[in-house]
Design a protein around this motif. Sequence first.
Motif, PDB file in Angstrom:
ATOM      1  N   ASP A 117      56.330  20.160  53.317  1.00  0.00           N
ATOM      2  CA  ASP A 117      55.193  20.807  52.699  1.00  0.00           C
ATOM      3  C   ASP A 117      54.303  21.371  53.817  1.00  0.00           C
ATOM      4  OD1 ASP A 117      53.142  21.053  50.342  1.00  0.00           O
ATOM      5  OD2 ASP A 117      52.080  19.968  51.950  1.00  0.00           O
ATOM      6  N   LYS A 118      53.911  22.627  53.713  1.00  0.00           N
ATOM      7  CA  LYS A 118      53.148  23.304  54.767  1.00  0.00           C
ATOM      8  C   LYS A 118      51.846  22.565  55.078  1.00  0.00           C
ATOM      9  CE  LYS A 118      52.059  27.092  57.234  1.00  0.00           C
ATOM     10  NZ  LYS A 118      51.858  26.665  58.602  1.00  0.00           N
ATOM     11  N   GLU A 119      51.145  22.114  54.069  1.00  0.00           N
ATOM     12  CA  GLU A 119      49.871  21.423  54.285  1.00  0.00           C
ATOM     13  C   GLU A 119      50.085  20.112  55.048  1.00  0.00           C
ATOM     14  OE1 GLU A 119      46.513  19.433  51.463  1.00  0.00           O
ATOM     15  OE2 GLU A 119      47.202  21.448  50.889  1.00  0.00           O
ATOM     16  N   ALA A 120      51.106  19.359  54.659  1.00  0.00           N
ATOM     17  CA  ALA A 120      51.402  18.092  55.344  1.00  0.00           C
ATOM     18  C   ALA A 120      51.816  18.347  56.787  1.00  0.00           C
ATOM     19  CB  ALA A 120      52.498  17.335  54.604  1.00  0.00           C
ATOM     20  N   PHE A 121      52.640  19.362  57.016  1.00  0.00           N
ATOM     21  CA  PHE A 121      53.077  19.704  58.373  1.00  0.00           C
ATOM     22  C   PHE A 121      51.880  20.072  59.242  1.00  0.00           C
ATOM     23  CE2 PHE A 121      54.408  22.760  61.597  1.00  0.00           C
ATOM     24  CZ  PHE A 121      55.443  22.080  62.212  1.00  0.00           C
ATOM     25  N   ASP A 122      51.012  20.925  58.721  1.00  0.00           N
ATOM     26  CA  ASP A 122      49.836  21.342  59.483  1.00  0.00           C
ATOM     27  C   ASP A 122      48.918  20.156  59.784  1.00  0.00           C
ATOM     28  OD1 ASP A 122      50.759  23.956  59.506  1.00  0.00           O
ATOM     29  OD2 ASP A 122      49.459  24.615  57.866  1.00  0.00           O
ATOM     30  N   LYS A 123      48.785  19.238  58.834  1.00  0.00           N
ATOM     31  CA  LYS A 123      47.958  18.040  59.042  1.00  0.00           C
ATOM     32  C   LYS A 123      48.544  17.179  60.165  1.00  0.00           C
ATOM     33  CE  LYS A 123      46.471  13.783  56.805  1.00  0.00           C
ATOM     34  NZ  LYS A 123      46.680  12.890  55.682  1.00  0.00           N
ATOM     35  N   GLN A 124      49.865  17.007  60.154  1.00  0.00           N
ATOM     36  CA  GLN A 124      50.517  16.237  61.217  1.00  0.00           C
ATOM     37  C   GLN A 124      50.281  16.884  62.576  1.00  0.00           C
ATOM     38  OE1 GLN A 124      54.699  15.982  60.424  1.00  0.00           O
ATOM     39  NE2 GLN A 124      54.427  14.831  58.536  1.00  0.00           N
ATOM     40  N   LYS A 125      50.545  18.179  62.636  1.00  0.00           N
ATOM     41  CA  LYS A 125      50.416  18.912  63.895  1.00  0.00           C
ATOM     42  C   LYS A 125      48.986  18.832  64.429  1.00  0.00           C
ATOM     43  CE  LYS A 125      51.612  23.481  65.724  1.00  0.00           C
ATOM     44  NZ  LYS A 125      52.227  24.780  65.350  1.00  0.00           N
ATOM     45  N   GLN A 126      48.018  19.080  63.578  1.00  0.00           N
ATOM     46  CA  GLN A 126      46.616  19.033  63.991  1.00  0.00           C
ATOM     47  C   GLN A 126      46.223  17.624  64.428  1.00  0.00           C
ATOM     48  OE1 GLN A 126      43.818  20.263  60.983  1.00  0.00           O
ATOM     49  NE2 GLN A 126      42.051  19.893  62.289  1.00  0.00           N
ATOM     50  N   GLY A 127      46.624  16.614  63.655  1.00  0.00           N
ATOM     51  CA  GLY A 127      46.288  15.230  63.996  1.00  0.00           C
ATOM     52  C   GLY A 127      46.897  14.792  65.314  1.00  0.00           C
ATOM     53  N   VAL A 128      48.147  15.168  65.545  1.00  0.00           N
ATOM     54  CA  VAL A 128      48.795  14.834  66.818  1.00  0.00           C
ATOM     55  C   VAL A 128      48.062  15.512  67.972  1.00  0.00           C
ATOM     56  CG1 VAL A 128      50.872  15.318  68.190  1.00  0.00           C
ATOM     57  CG2 VAL A 128      51.090  14.250  65.947  1.00  0.00           C
ATOM     58  N   ALA A 140      48.573   9.292  69.643  1.00  0.00           N
ATOM     59  CA  ALA A 140      49.333  10.363  68.991  1.00  0.00           C
ATOM     60  C   ALA A 140      50.648   9.827  68.428  1.00  0.00           C
ATOM     61  CB  ALA A 140      49.593  11.509  69.964  1.00  0.00           C
ATOM     62  N   ALA A 141      51.300   8.929  69.169  1.00  0.00           N
ATOM     63  CA  ALA A 141      52.554   8.338  68.688  1.00  0.00           C
ATOM     64  C   ALA A 141      52.307   7.534  67.422  1.00  0.00           C
ATOM     65  CB  ALA A 141      53.177   7.455  69.764  1.00  0.00           C
ATOM     66  N   GLU A 142      51.275   6.712  67.417  1.00  0.00           N
ATOM     67  CA  GLU A 142      50.966   5.898  66.242  1.00  0.00           C
ATOM     68  C   GLU A 142      50.672   6.784  65.031  1.00  0.00           C
ATOM     69  OE1 GLU A 142      48.038   2.228  64.879  1.00  0.00           O
ATOM     70  OE2 GLU A 142      47.793   3.094  66.874  1.00  0.00           O
ATOM     71  N   PHE A 143      49.858   7.816  65.220  1.00  0.00           N
ATOM     72  CA  PHE A 143      49.544   8.736  64.132  1.00  0.00           C
ATOM     73  C   PHE A 143      50.813   9.417  63.619  1.00  0.00           C
ATOM     74  CE2 PHE A 143      48.570  13.039  62.651  1.00  0.00           C
ATOM     75  CZ  PHE A 143      47.706  12.756  61.598  1.00  0.00           C
ATOM     76  N   SER A 146      53.044   7.128  61.611  1.00  0.00           N
ATOM     77  CA  SER A 146      52.470   6.850  60.290  1.00  0.00           C
ATOM     78  C   SER A 146      52.647   8.052  59.364  1.00  0.00           C
ATOM     79  CB  SER A 146      50.998   6.458  60.395  1.00  0.00           C
ATOM     80  OG  SER A 146      50.195   7.575  60.737  1.00  0.00           O
ATOM     81  N   GLN A 147      52.524   9.251  59.909  1.00  0.00           N
ATOM     82  CA  GLN A 147      52.631  10.462  59.092  1.00  0.00           C
ATOM     83  C   GLN A 147      54.062  10.754  58.641  1.00  0.00           C
ATOM     84  OE1 GLN A 147      49.857  12.452  57.982  1.00  0.00           O
ATOM     85  NE2 GLN A 147      49.092  10.438  58.582  1.00  0.00           N
ATOM     86  N   ILE A 148      55.041  10.283  59.378  1.00  0.00           N
ATOM     87  CA  ILE A 148      56.424  10.524  58.954  1.00  0.00           C
ATOM     88  C   ILE A 148      56.936   9.390  58.066  1.00  0.00           C
ATOM     89  CG2 ILE A 148      56.955  12.066  60.871  1.00  0.00           C
ATOM     90  CD1 ILE A 148      58.576   9.722  62.133  1.00  0.00           C
ATOM     91  N   GLY A 149      56.036   8.464  57.710  1.00  0.00           N
ATOM     92  CA  GLY A 149      56.387   7.460  56.709  1.00  0.00           C
ATOM     93  C   GLY A 149      56.686   6.067  57.213  1.00  0.00           C
ATOM     94  N   MET A 150      56.488   5.802  58.491  1.00  0.00           N
ATOM     95  CA  MET A 150      56.754   4.459  58.993  1.00  0.00           C
ATOM     96  C   MET A 150      55.646   3.514  58.503  1.00  0.00           C
ATOM     97  SD  MET A 150      57.504   3.091  62.838  1.00  0.00           S
ATOM     98  CE  MET A 150      59.168   3.741  62.873  1.00  0.00           C
ATOM     99  N   ALA A 152      52.903   0.592  58.285  1.00  0.00           N
ATOM    100  CA  ALA A 152      51.960   0.084  59.293  1.00  0.00           C
ATOM    101  C   ALA A 152      52.498  -1.172  59.972  1.00  0.00           C
ATOM    102  CB  ALA A 152      50.601  -0.177  58.656  1.00  0.00           C
ATOM    103  N   GLU A 153      53.153  -2.049  59.206  1.00  0.00           N
ATOM    104  CA  GLU A 153      53.690  -3.286  59.788  1.00  0.00           C
ATOM    105  C   GLU A 153      54.755  -2.977  60.840  1.00  0.00           C
ATOM    106  OE1 GLU A 153      54.283  -2.757  56.197  1.00  0.00           O
ATOM    107  OE2 GLU A 153      52.158  -3.248  56.002  1.00  0.00           O
ATOM    108  N   ALA A 154      55.583  -1.985  60.560  1.00  0.00           N
ATOM    109  CA  ALA A 154      56.635  -1.608  61.509  1.00  0.00           C
ATOM    110  C   ALA A 154      56.027  -0.991  62.767  1.00  0.00           C
ATOM    111  CB  ALA A 154      57.617  -0.638  60.861  1.00  0.00           C
ATOM    112  N   ILE A 155      54.968  -0.205  62.597  1.00  0.00           N
ATOM    113  CA  ILE A 155      54.305   0.385  63.756  1.00  0.00           C
ATOM    114  C   ILE A 155      53.702  -0.716  64.623  1.00  0.00           C
ATOM    115  CG2 ILE A 155      52.386   1.854  64.528  1.00  0.00           C
ATOM    116  CD1 ILE A 155      52.936   3.585  62.001  1.00  0.00           C
TER     117      ILE A 155
END
Length: 187
Positions: A117-128, A140-143, A146-150, A152-155
Amino acid sequence: RIAFEKRGTGPALIIVSGALSARSLYVGEPMLLVEMLSKHFTVYIYDRRGRGESTNEQPYAVQREIEDLESLIDNAGGQAYLYGVSSGGALSLHAIGKLGATKVPKLAIFEPPYGQDKEAFDKQKQGVNERIKNGTPGDAAEFFLSQIGMPAEAIEKMKSSPAWSTFEKIDFTLAYDYQVLGDGAIP
């Protein structure tokens, strides 16, 4: 300088890894893949630009990563198969587009991260990019994870693993992966 190692014999096959990867992380399952492939191929694993033991000439450009791949291909005799994983798959598509079938006669890609989804992709890119610029190493790695679905416990478990120090050192290269992906649309 691009750090690499090779294993096995046969036609050259270069593994083009994805985000948050480095040769030092080739343990367990990733190394099993290399061992299986090396029975039939000369397998090259390398640290992409800015990762592991490879240098990080600035400014970054996707074309430079393609030139890095071309150097490895030339080292392999002028021709190599590419196996690209995730954003490495996207980079492999760019590379074959520039280098052609003479240098890259076969290409396999696994889960290139296109078509989100374009909005989700842009949010990931901007947040990173914000965390790379203003955060501490690892933010940036943690964010991203989390954005690709990992979960929190696994992170949190990853953050206590020996691999996390590598992620902290290379998480700025996530910006490079987003440059490779462009706008995130299927090319």
